[in-house]
Design an enzyme around this catalytic site. Structure first.
Site, PDB file in Angstrom:
ATOM      1  N   THR A 232       0.852  -1.199   0.000  1.00 48.41           N
ATOM      2  CA  THR A 232       0.000   0.000   0.000  1.00 48.41           C
ATOM      3  C   THR A 232       0.883   1.243   0.000  1.00 48.41           C
ATOM      4  OG1 THR A 232      -1.818  -1.050   1.155  1.00 48.41           O
ATOM      5  CG2 THR A 232      -1.509   1.287   1.612  1.00 48.41           C
TER       6      THR A 232
ATOM      7  N   ARG B 134     -14.360  -7.080   0.507  1.00 46.57           N
ATOM      8  CA  ARG B 134     -13.583  -6.736   1.707  1.00 46.57           C
ATOM      9  C   ARG B 134     -13.087  -5.283   1.616  1.00 46.57           C
ATOM     10  NH1 ARG B 134      -7.867  -5.153   2.740  1.00 46.57           N
ATOM     11  NH2 ARG B 134      -7.315  -5.925   4.791  1.00 46.57           N
ATOM     12  N   VAL B 135     -13.274  -4.540   2.690  1.00 47.32           N
ATOM     13  CA  VAL B 135     -12.738  -3.179   2.749  1.00 47.32           C
ATOM     14  C   VAL B 135     -11.650  -3.158   3.820  1.00 47.32           C
ATOM     15  CG1 VAL B 135     -13.266  -0.777   3.321  1.00 47.32           C
ATOM     16  CG2 VAL B 135     -14.892  -2.134   1.969  1.00 47.32           C
ATOM     17  N   GLY B 136     -10.517  -2.564   3.487  1.00 50.83           N
ATOM     18  CA  GLY B 136      -9.410  -2.518   4.436  1.00 50.83           C
ATOM     19  C   GLY B 136      -9.285  -1.165   5.107  1.00 50.83           C
ATOM     20  N   ASP B 137      -8.221  -1.038   5.874  1.00 52.74           N
ATOM     21  CA  ASP B 137      -7.999   0.169   6.691  1.00 52.74           C
ATOM     22  C   ASP B 137      -7.786   1.436   5.864  1.00 52.74           C
ATOM     23  OD1 ASP B 137      -5.505  -1.383   6.091  1.00 52.74           O
ATOM     24  OD2 ASP B 137      -4.591   0.475   6.800  1.00 52.74           O
TER      25      ASP B 137
ATOM     26  N   THR C 267       0.176   1.170   6.979  1.00 59.24           N
ATOM     27  CA  THR C 267       0.227   0.053   6.029  1.00 59.24           C
ATOM     28  C   THR C 267       0.365  -1.223   6.843  1.00 59.24           C
ATOM     29  OG1 THR C 267       1.509  -1.006   4.268  1.00 59.24           O
ATOM     30  CG2 THR C 267       2.723   0.449   5.731  1.00 59.24           C
ATOM     31  N   GLY C 268       0.010  -2.342   6.234  1.00 58.56           N
ATOM     32  CA  GLY C 268       0.119  -3.612   6.945  1.00 58.56           C
ATOM     33  C   GLY C 268      -1.215  -4.323   6.973  1.00 58.56           C
TER      34      GLY C 268
ATOM     35  N   GLY D 163      -4.636  -4.899   7.417  1.00 59.78           N
ATOM     36  CA  GLY D 163      -5.716  -3.932   7.584  1.00 59.78           C
ATOM     37  C   GLY D 163      -6.693  -4.270   8.692  1.00 59.78           C
TER      38      GLY D 163
HETATM   39  N1  ASP Z   1      -3.322  -2.145   4.751  1.00 58.14           N
HETATM   40  C1  ASP Z   1      -3.672  -2.728   3.473  1.00 58.14           C
HETATM   41  C2  ASP Z   1      -4.944  -3.502   3.633  1.00 58.14           C
HETATM   42  O1  ASP Z   1      -5.058  -4.273   4.566  1.00 58.14           O
HETATM   43  C3  ASP Z   1      -2.612  -3.606   2.922  1.00 58.14           C
HETATM   44  C4  ASP Z   1      -1.256  -2.961   2.763  1.00 58.14           C
HETATM   45  O2  ASP Z   1      -0.831  -2.186   3.621  1.00 58.14           O
HETATM   46  O3  ASP Z   1      -0.594  -3.244   1.742  1.00 58.14           O
HETATM   47  O4  ASP Z   1      -5.804  -3.366   2.817  1.00 58.14           O
END
Ligand code: ASP
Length: 287
Positions: free
Chosen positions: A164, A192-195, A214-215, A217
């Site tokens: 990300t 799915r919706v992430g952070d 990032t990481g 989510g």
């Molecule tokens: N944080 C992002 C998610 O979970 C993934 C990422 O950081 O690459 O959607």
């Protein structure tokens, strides 16, 4: 002093680190000019847009794919005075961050998702765009071979590599802005919706500070990591606020970047690596 910090994802390692370094340096240099000329919001938008157009990063063109092989993208933008806009599970648009900006500027809403977000984008003239690359198709196929697609701990099979992107800026007037954009996690369930689309989770700005995460989510959302970190910047320098957030949740696989109201810049990660770059009026530093 104008300040700019960028991440290109945290994870197990950074594939093609030399190239990532080069690309981050390029967007930082262009972003610094934009920051000096037009302020923090325009700078973070330009940087994230540039990264969305670069298939090496997991956002826009080159987004990771969901289980059905589609790029469903999340993006958000926030300013230190509390303005926020986001899109989630958005398909077939070249630059989700520009659509998020439109949500912020042109509506009373904070977040548009899926088909509604797509219709909104089309109404504002965002044309059809295929964000799927052969590399991401291959990564999805490899992931499917390694594990059962509907196994709940699917992501354990994948080596925790997130890419990300996020940018945080502070301009001459002390104004803060942050933008984050992602394709999410390879093999995620459709919908799915992430952070990265959630205010306070992957993106947050207030008068004390601005943060992009990032990481993993789900972990970031569960604990509203960007919000917690941004709020603690009222009393703590950015680097200490970030370390505190990471120490509170040592099992998390996350990375954070931020700038506080005094102009302190910081970053931290609990993964093995994070791609990042920092620039101010005098220097440019890369991971
Ligand atoms: N944080 C992002 C998610 O979970 C993934 C990422 O950081 O690459 O959607």
């Amino acid at each position: 002093m104008t300040q700019l910090i960028v991440h290109g994802g945290a994870g197990h390692g950074i594939a093609d680190a030399e190239r990532v370094r080069k690309e981050i340096a390029l967007v930082l240099k262009a972003g610094m000019m934009r920051l000096q000329e037009q302020g923090s919001l325009e700078a973070v938008i330009q940087i994230v847009q540039g990264m969305e157009d670069n298939p090496i990063f997991n956002c826009g063109t080159g987004s990771t794919l969901n289980l059905d092989g589609e790029a469903e993208m999340d993006a958000s933008v926030m300013t230190g005075d509390g303005r926020f806009g986001a899109v989630a599970a958005l398909q077939r648009v070249r630059n989700p961050i520009l659509v998020a900006r439109k949500v912020m500027d042109e509506t009373d809403h904070l977040l548009l998702v899926g088909d509604g977000a797509l219709q909104f984008a089309r109404r504002w003239g965002f044309v059809d765009w295929d964000s799927v690359t052969p590399e991401r198709r291959k990564a999805l196929e490899e992931m499917k071979e390694k594990g059962s697609p509907y196994f709940p701990h699917l992501h354990q099979h994948f080596k925790d590599t997130y890419s990300t992107v996020g940018a945080v800026a502070r301009d001459d007037e002390g104004k803060l802005a942050v933008a984050t954009s992602t394709g999410g996690i390879t093999g995620k369930l459709p919908g799915r919706v992430g952070d990265s689309a959630i205010c306070g989770a992957g993106t947050y700005a207030c008068s004390w500070g601005a943060v992009s995460a990032t990481g993993h989510g789900e972990e970031i959302m569960r604990h509203m990591l960007a919000f917690r970190t941004g709020q603690s910047m009222k009393f703590l320098k950015t680097s200490i606020a970030i370390q505190q957030s990471l120490m509170e949740k040592p099992a998390f696989r996350v990375g954070l970047i931020g700038i506080d109201w005094r102009g302190n810049v910081g970053l931290g990660y609990s993964t093995k690596a994070m791609a990042w770059g920092y620039s101010n009026d005098e220097k440019l530093v890369l991971f």
